[in-house]
Design a protein around this motif. Structure first.
Motif, PDB file in Angstrom:
ATOM      1  N   LYS A   1       0.837  -1.193   0.000  1.00 10.82           N
ATOM      2  CA  LYS A   1       0.000   0.000   0.000  1.00 10.82           C
ATOM      3  C   LYS A   1       0.879   1.252   0.000  1.00 10.82           C
ATOM      4  O   LYS A   1       0.595   2.224  -0.701  1.00 10.82           O
ATOM      5  CB  LYS A   1      -0.915   0.000   1.222  1.00 10.82           C
ATOM      6  CG  LYS A   1      -1.948   1.113   1.209  1.00 10.82           C
ATOM      7  CD  LYS A   1      -2.738   1.174   2.508  1.00 10.82           C
ATOM      8  CE  LYS A   1      -3.708   0.038   2.618  1.00 10.82           C
ATOM      9  NZ  LYS A   1      -4.573   0.141   3.819  1.00 10.82           N
ATOM     10  N   ASP A   2       1.947   1.207   0.783  1.00  9.00           N
ATOM     11  CA  ASP A   2       2.869   2.338   0.857  1.00  9.00           C
ATOM     12  C   ASP A   2       3.533   2.581  -0.497  1.00  9.00           C
ATOM     13  O   ASP A   2       3.650   3.728  -0.946  1.00  9.00           O
ATOM     14  CB  ASP A   2       3.925   2.072   1.931  1.00  9.00           C
ATOM     15  CG  ASP A   2       4.844   3.252   2.173  1.00  9.00           C
ATOM     16  OD1 ASP A   2       4.340   4.401   2.144  1.00  9.00           O
ATOM     17  OD2 ASP A   2       6.058   3.041   2.385  1.00  9.00           O
ATOM     18  N   GLU A   3       3.944   1.511  -1.154  1.00  3.97           N
ATOM     19  CA  GLU A   3       4.567   1.656  -2.483  1.00  3.97           C
ATOM     20  C   GLU A   3       3.560   2.203  -3.494  1.00  3.97           C
ATOM     21  O   GLU A   3       3.907   3.034  -4.326  1.00  3.97           O
ATOM     22  CB  GLU A   3       5.115   0.309  -2.961  1.00  3.97           C
ATOM     23  CG  GLU A   3       6.368  -0.132  -2.241  1.00  3.97           C
ATOM     24  CD  GLU A   3       7.530   0.812  -2.439  1.00  3.97           C
ATOM     25  OE1 GLU A   3       7.733   1.308  -3.561  1.00  3.97           O
ATOM     26  OE2 GLU A   3       8.254   1.065  -1.460  1.00  3.97           O
ATOM     27  N   ALA A   4       2.311   1.738  -3.415  1.00  2.21           N
ATOM     28  CA  ALA A   4       1.280   2.243  -4.331  1.00  2.21           C
ATOM     29  C   ALA A   4       1.030   3.722  -4.079  1.00  2.21           C
ATOM     30  O   ALA A   4       0.911   4.510  -5.028  1.00  2.21           O
ATOM     31  CB  ALA A   4      -0.005   1.443  -4.175  1.00  2.21           C
ATOM     32  N   ALA A   5       0.954   4.104  -2.812  1.00  6.68           N
ATOM     33  CA  ALA A   5       0.731   5.517  -2.482  1.00  6.68           C
ATOM     34  C   ALA A   5       1.921   6.359  -2.932  1.00  6.68           C
ATOM     35  O   ALA A   5       1.744   7.461  -3.472  1.00  6.68           O
ATOM     36  CB  ALA A   5       0.511   5.679  -0.980  1.00  6.68           C
ATOM     37  N   LYS A   6       3.119   5.833  -2.739  1.00  6.65           N
ATOM     38  CA  LYS A   6       4.322   6.553  -3.158  1.00  6.65           C
ATOM     39  C   LYS A   6       4.328   6.725  -4.680  1.00  6.65           C
ATOM     40  O   LYS A   6       4.660   7.790  -5.187  1.00  6.65           O
ATOM     41  CB  LYS A   6       5.564   5.797  -2.716  1.00  6.65           C
ATOM     42  CG  LYS A   6       6.857   6.570  -2.913  1.00  6.65           C
ATOM     43  CD  LYS A   6       8.084   5.743  -2.576  1.00  6.65           C
ATOM     44  CE  LYS A   6       8.184   5.438  -1.125  1.00  6.65           C
ATOM     45  NZ  LYS A   6       9.440   4.721  -0.778  1.00  6.65           N
ATOM     46  N   SER A   7       3.938   5.685  -5.394  1.00  5.61           N
ATOM     47  CA  SER A   7       3.881   5.753  -6.857  1.00  5.61           C
ATOM     48  C   SER A   7       2.846   6.777  -7.312  1.00  5.61           C
ATOM     49  O   SER A   7       3.093   7.565  -8.226  1.00  5.61           O
ATOM     50  CB  SER A   7       3.554   4.371  -7.424  1.00  5.61           C
ATOM     51  OG  SER A   7       3.389   4.442  -8.815  1.00  5.61           O
ATOM     52  N   THR A   8       1.676   6.762  -6.652  1.00  2.54           N
ATOM     53  CA  THR A   8       0.628   7.721  -6.988  1.00  2.54           C
ATOM     54  C   THR A   8       1.090   9.145  -6.741  1.00  2.54           C
ATOM     55  O   THR A   8       0.890  10.033  -7.576  1.00  2.54           O
ATOM     56  CB  THR A   8      -0.643   7.429  -6.162  1.00  2.54           C
ATOM     57  OG1 THR A   8      -1.071   6.098  -6.444  1.00  2.54           O
ATOM     58  CG2 THR A   8      -1.754   8.397  -6.499  1.00  2.54           C
ATOM     59  N   LEU A   9       1.722   9.356  -5.605  1.00  2.00           N
ATOM     60  CA  LEU A   9       2.216  10.696  -5.291  1.00  2.00           C
ATOM     61  C   LEU A   9       3.305  11.134  -6.258  1.00  2.00           C
ATOM     62  O   LEU A   9       3.355  12.305  -6.665  1.00  2.00           O
ATOM     63  CB  LEU A   9       2.739  10.744  -3.850  1.00  2.00           C
ATOM     64  CG  LEU A   9       1.681  10.670  -2.763  1.00  2.00           C
ATOM     65  CD1 LEU A   9       2.328  10.620  -1.392  1.00  2.00           C
ATOM     66  CD2 LEU A   9       0.728  11.852  -2.848  1.00  2.00           C
ATOM     67  N   THR A  10       4.152  10.216  -6.660  1.00  6.05           N
ATOM     68  CA  THR A  10       5.193  10.537  -7.639  1.00  6.05           C
ATOM     69  C   THR A  10       4.559  10.939  -8.967  1.00  6.05           C
ATOM     70  O   THR A  10       5.000  11.908  -9.604  1.00  6.05           O
ATOM     71  CB  THR A  10       6.130   9.335  -7.833  1.00  6.05           C
ATOM     72  OG1 THR A  10       6.697   8.992  -6.570  1.00  6.05           O
ATOM     73  CG2 THR A  10       7.242   9.653  -8.809  1.00  6.05           C
ATOM     74  N   ASP A  11       3.531  10.211  -9.380  1.00 10.97           N
ATOM     75  CA  ASP A  11       2.831  10.555 -10.619  1.00 10.97           C
ATOM     76  C   ASP A  11       2.173  11.928 -10.515  1.00 10.97           C
ATOM     77  O   ASP A  11       2.220  12.728 -11.455  1.00 10.97           O
ATOM     78  CB  ASP A  11       1.775   9.501 -10.959  1.00 10.97           C
ATOM     79  CG  ASP A  11       2.399   8.165 -11.335  1.00 10.97           C
ATOM     80  OD1 ASP A  11       3.614   8.125 -11.624  1.00 10.97           O
ATOM     81  OD2 ASP A  11       1.665   7.159 -11.336  1.00 10.97           O
ATOM     82  N   GLU A  12       1.546  12.196  -9.363  1.00 10.52           N
ATOM     83  CA  GLU A  12       0.906  13.494  -9.168  1.00 10.52           C
ATOM     84  C   GLU A  12       1.938  14.623  -9.181  1.00 10.52           C
ATOM     85  O   GLU A  12       1.700  15.686  -9.762  1.00 10.52           O
ATOM     86  CB  GLU A  12       0.130  13.522  -7.850  1.00 10.52           C
ATOM     87  CG  GLU A  12      -1.146  12.709  -7.887  1.00 10.52           C
ATOM     88  CD  GLU A  12      -1.888  12.711  -6.556  1.00 10.52           C
ATOM     89  OE1 GLU A  12      -1.536  13.525  -5.666  1.00 10.52           O
ATOM     90  OE2 GLU A  12      -2.817  11.914  -6.416  1.00 10.52           O
ATOM     91  N   ILE A  13       3.081  14.393  -8.563  1.00 13.73           N
ATOM     92  CA  ILE A  13       4.143  15.405  -8.560  1.00 13.73           C
ATOM     93  C   ILE A  13       4.633  15.661  -9.974  1.00 13.73           C
ATOM     94  O   ILE A  13       4.858  16.811 -10.364  1.00 13.73           O
ATOM     95  CB  ILE A  13       5.296  14.971  -7.626  1.00 13.73           C
ATOM     96  CG1 ILE A  13       4.848  15.077  -6.176  1.00 13.73           C
ATOM     97  CG2 ILE A  13       6.547  15.811  -7.859  1.00 13.73           C
ATOM     98  CD1 ILE A  13       5.826  14.480  -5.185  1.00 13.73           C
TER      99      ILE A  13
END
Length: 169
Positions: free
Chosen positions: A72-84
């Motif tokens: 879940k943490d990796e998915a959230a990190k990936s999502t945040l990276t995409d948003e950034i």
């Protein structure tokens, strides 16, 4: 020499007392055979195995939870990276648009200043009027493009909210 004989006698007596103590302990507590569990009753051994199995199961569950949290943490990190990345792209586009607006405004100001200077002299040259009009049109186009970009960003931000609301309805 006599001191040595006395010490030897005392050591021998102490060793005999130790030997008798060990024999009495050996008689009271049976020594385990090759099987280390021979000292435990079967019910204790079964209970300990059961507790060990429970601890192993609990450990496996905790490991699974930890793995799920990491995923879940990796998915959230990936999502945040995409948003950034998307926000950085928007910021870059806005910076380019702002630079274009500034350049257009500067050109418009120069043309208007030149037109004022010519108007003060009492000479009206169509060439200066045309340049001023073209600069003003370009400024309007830049303003419209900037507004269109801003609207597309607003729509892009609202689309996920609308989809979420539609899914919940």
């Amino acid at each position: 020499m006599q001191d040595i004989a006395e010490l030897e006698r005392r050591i021998t007596a102490a060793l005999e007392r130790i030997g008798r103590g060990v024999e009495s302990l050996s008689a009271a507590v049976p020594m385990p055979s090759d099987n280390p569990t021979a000292m435990l009753p079967e019910s204790d051994f079964a209970a300990l195995n059961e507790q060990l199995d429970e601890e192993r199961m609990l450990n496996a569950q905790l490991q699974e939870r930890l793995r799920a949290v990491h995923q879940k943490d990796e998915a959230a990190k990936s999502t945040l990276t995409d948003e950034i990345s998307a926000l950085n792209a928007q910021l870059s586009a806005q910076s380019e648009e702002l630079a274009r607006l500034r350049a257009t405004s500067a050109a418009l100001n120069e043309e208007l200043a030149a037109l004022r200077d010519v108007a003060e002299l009492g000479v009206t040259e169509p060439e200066h009027i045309n340049k001023a009009m073209l600069a003003e049109l370009e400024a309007l186009r830049s303003a419209r493009a900037s507004e269109a970009e801003e609207l597309s960003e607003i729509i892009a931000a609202l689309n996920p909210l609308i989809e979420e609301a539609a899914a919940n309805a």
